[in-house]
Structures are given as structure tokens and as C-alpha cells.
Enzyme design. Structure first.
Site, short mmCIF file in Angstrom:
data_model
loop_
_atom_site.label_atom_id
_atom_site.label_comp_id
_atom_site.label_asym_id
_atom_site.label_seq_id
_atom_site.Cartn_x
_atom_site.Cartn_y
_atom_site.Cartn_z
CG HIS A 184 82.02 9.47 70.71
ND1 HIS A 184 80.88 8.74 70.49
CD2 HIS A 184 82.08 10.39 69.71
CE1 HIS A 184 80.27 9.19 69.40
NE2 HIS A 184 80.98 10.18 68.91
CB SER A 192 81.80 5.40 70.64
OG SER A 192 81.25 5.97 71.79
CG ASP A 238 78.65 10.83 66.12
OD1 ASP A 238 78.09 11.45 65.21
OD2 ASP A 238 79.67 11.24 66.71
#
EC number: 3.1.1.61
Length: 400
Positions: free
Chosen positions: A225, A198, A337
Site C-alpha cells: 500500500h 502496508s 486487506d
């Protein structure tokens, strides 16, 4: 006032508000901004200036990358600046951006203090923003750190319905795959490795891939992401200085879907998971792309949850398909996540590793996974790359 030894930055941004904010933020921190221009004004002679770092926030990255060259030090995926009217948010954005630039360069400019406060010049930026906003409406585009905001399709209380789909040909349940370290099917890989990333992830993943030879019998699944509109630049940036081949949604066959594979995982390849289209896997490396839905303006059913794409969901689906042949490495990122799926991976005897907090731009994501107690190895991207090669080599010897 700039010091002679201040790092020199070159800013290329297509949004005028973002250009002003980037220049203001970097000069506040003591960096020397050589130029701050729109991408259509970039000329070959600019590239001869050899800045310490290029900051890119442009609509057509390929054109700029062609001009500055593959070896140029660059930073992409810069979060859109909040309005200076919101002083705390703006100051936080400046601090976060400067920290990333310093981490990239390895040194801070002489004038940068530990705590960055909103400078008086922000009032000038605010006035310029008001004037420019009459001509250009700013767009919120976040490349890295897309997890900072919920998916536009859900709220924190909504549940996303994922359509059921038939069992795929060659798709075995995870328990059927336990212990299959050396798959005897048509695959040319021994392991499937998820790279979960991310904020700060692209830099970490690139450092990792640069240290892993393509001859290692592994295929990678990159779950980054990212804004869907910004995915196209990732393969080119991440494959610089290495020989890894990237498969993207554009590589999917038109005949693919939930009944026929759109792609097969291959050794020496990295599959970039689409941010706006769900995929699933088969035990032989099949990649099944979800079909289009009859809903406007959404073309595909979004990934479940707040993150696009969902690391949790990719880990669960990969665990079911690949069992003990699955590895997961969690790199730099904000949010949690991936932490909800660690039990699914461990249940099928897959392994989970994580990037060390000290080497992350943002350690929240790997820290949440570490808190589960299921991470068996931690390291910098370079150490993780070495450990991967050693691990696969040792497993191959034990099988023989």
C-alpha cells in the site's frame, strides 16, 4: 533538554510544515535532532555526522540516497502530520511516529515516557504553521499506511466496475493448476510468492529479502500500500544489501495489455505491483497490464475497493493463475486487506503465512488474516525467510 546518550536524528523534508512537525515531534520524545533541512540544502559534510537515523520526506529520493549512501539507516514513507489544532490527531501522529523510530533503533531516548501528550511547544508549531501556510499549501502524501484513507476514486458505499477482459493465452483456471508443484513450462521458478505489506511493511519486507538467496526458485509479487508518486524509491531501498532485481511498471513493454503480456515473472526478481494500474496474471508467469481508459484525470481503472493496490484482488487473480504454486506472506500493516481472499488461495491449495504480531509495526493486517484460521505458519521476517527456503527444498525433494 537532551541526554548525551539520546539517539541522534537527521531530518530531510521538502515541505516546511512537515519539517517543523517532525522536529517538534522528535524533540518532544527526547530525540536529539542534529539538523532539519530541505533536500536542496543537504551537503556531503552532513553525511559525516553519522546520525542514528535519517528521516526522509523528499520529492527526489534518489538524489538524497546517492549522497547519504546505501548503508545509511533511514526511514521513509512518513505520514504527513495533521495540524496541531487537532490535538488528539497530532498527539496520535507523534506517538505512532515515535513508536516506529524506537522500533527501528531498538531503544528509546531517556526522556520518552510511555504515553506522549501534546506538549506546550505545539502552540509554537501551530503559529508557525499559520505563518507558513500563506506561502506553501501542504500536500497530503502518505507512503506507508495509504490504507488509512479510502481510495480517492471510491467511497465506502461505492462499487468499482472492473472491465471484463478476454481470456489470456496460456491462462489456465486455478483448478487446472492444482498439484503442479514443478511447472514444466518456460518458467525458471517453482513458486510465486505474494508479499503483502502496508504500514511498517517496507522494513519487514527488506529484512525478509535480505535473508532469501536469489538462487531459491521463487518469484515474488510485492503488493505494498503506497502513494503512486512514491513507488519509485521502493526498489532501491528494498534491494540494498541483497541481489533481488525489481520489476516495476516502467519495465512493462509498450505492446503489453490484456491480450499480450507486458512482463514475465522471473526467478530472482520481485514484481512491484503498480498502485495506480491493475494487472492480471497467466499460468506461465505472464503479467497483463490493464489498458488505459478514456477518462480524465484518471489514466487507468483503479483497483477495486479502498486499497491501492488491492491485496485481496492480487491474491484472487494469482490464485486463479498459479493454483497450488502460490504462496502468500502477510507482513506488517494497518487494516484488513487480504483477509477476504484467503479462501480463494486455500481453495487452490496455496499456502498463507504471516508475520508475528510482536515483530510488526502494525499487526492489524496479519491479525485479520490470522483470524481466518487459514494461516499455517507465523514468524518474524527472518524466520519466514528461513521457512520459505526449507519449504521449497522439501517440496522439491518430495517431487523428485
Amino acid at each position: 533538554m537532551m541526554h548525551a546518550d539520546s539517539p541522534q536524528l537527521f531530518i530531510v523534508a521538502d515541505n516546511p510544515l512537515q519539517r517543523i512537525a517532525l522536529a517538534d515531534a522528535m524533540m518532544q520524545c527526547g530525540f536529539d535532532v542534529l539538523h532539519n533541512i530541505h533536500s536542496n540544502r543537504l551537503k556531503p559534510e552532513h553525511c559525516h555526522l553519522l546520525p542514528s537515523l535519517w528521516l526522509l520526506d523528499v520529492e527526489h529520493d534518489d538524489n538524497v540516497l546517492d549522497m547519504i549512501g546505501d548503508d545509511a539507516p533511514l526511514m521513509i514513507g512518513i505520514t504527513r502530520a495533521p495540524s496541531p489544532v487537532h490535538q488528539k490527531a497530532y498527539a496520535h501522529w507523534v506517538k505512532t511516529l515515535s513508536d516506529k523510530v524506537i522500533k527501528f533503533l531498538g531503544n528509546a531516548p531517556p526522556l520518552l515516557t510511555e504515553v506522549i501528550e501534546l506538549a506546550p511547544e505545539a502552540e509554537v508549531v501551530q503559529q508557525k504553521n499559520v505563518e507558513l501556510s500563506r506561502e506553501v499549501e501542504p500536500q497530503l502524501v502518505i507512503m506507508e499506511g495509504a490504507e488509512d484513507r479510502p481510495s480517492r476514486h471510491t467511497t465506502s458505499h461505492e462499487q468499482v466496475h472492473v472491465p471484463s477482459h478476454p481470456k489470456k493465452q496460456g491462462h489456465v483456471h486455478a483448478t487446472d493448476a492444482i498439484g503442479e508443484l514443478n511447472h514444466t513450462g518456460s518458467t525458471d521458478w517453482q513458486y510465486v510468492c505474494i508479499l503483502a505489506a502496508s504500514m511498517g511493511g517496507p522494513e519487514a519486507v527488506k529484512r525478509f529479502l535480505d535473508r532469501v538467496p536469489v538462487s531459491v526458485p521463487v518469484t515474488f509479487i510485492l503488493v505494498q500500500h503506497i502513494d503512486p508518486n512514491m513507488q519509485s524509491v521502493l526498489p532501491r531501498v528494498l534491494s540494498r544489501h541483497n541481489s533481488w532485481q525489481f520489476d516495476t511498471e516502467q519495465s512493462f513493454t509498450e505492446q503489453g495489455g490484456l491480450l499480450q503480456p507486458s512482463l514475465f515473472l522471473k526467478s530472482g526478481h520481485v514484481l512491484l505491483v503498480p498502485a495506480a494500474r491493475q494487472i492480471d496474471f497467466g499460468a506461465n508467469g505472464e503479467v497483463f497490464a490493464f489498458d488505459e481508459i478514456e477518462s480524465d484525470p484518471v489514466k487507468y481503472e483503479p483497483w477495486p475497493g479502498h486499497y491501492q493496490p488491492s491485496i485481496n484482488e492480487v491474491m484472487r487473480r494469482a490464485a486463479e493463475a498459479f493454483g497450488s504454486r502460490l504462496m502468500t506472506i502477510v507482513f506488517s500493516g494497518m487494516g484488513d486487506d487480504g483477509s477476504d481472499a484467503v479462501d480463494d488461495v486455500q481453495r487452490v491449495h496455496g499456502v498463507i503465512w504471516a508475520q508475528t504480531a510482536s515483530s510488526c509495526v502494525c499487526a492489524s493486517q496479519p491479525d485479520h488474516v490470522r483470524a481466518s484460521g487459514k494461516v499455517s505458519f507465523n514468524g518474524t521476517p527472518e524466520i519466514l525467510a528461513e521457512h520459505l527456503q526449507q519449504f521449497i527444498s522439501e517440496q522439491s525433494i518430495s517431487i523428485d
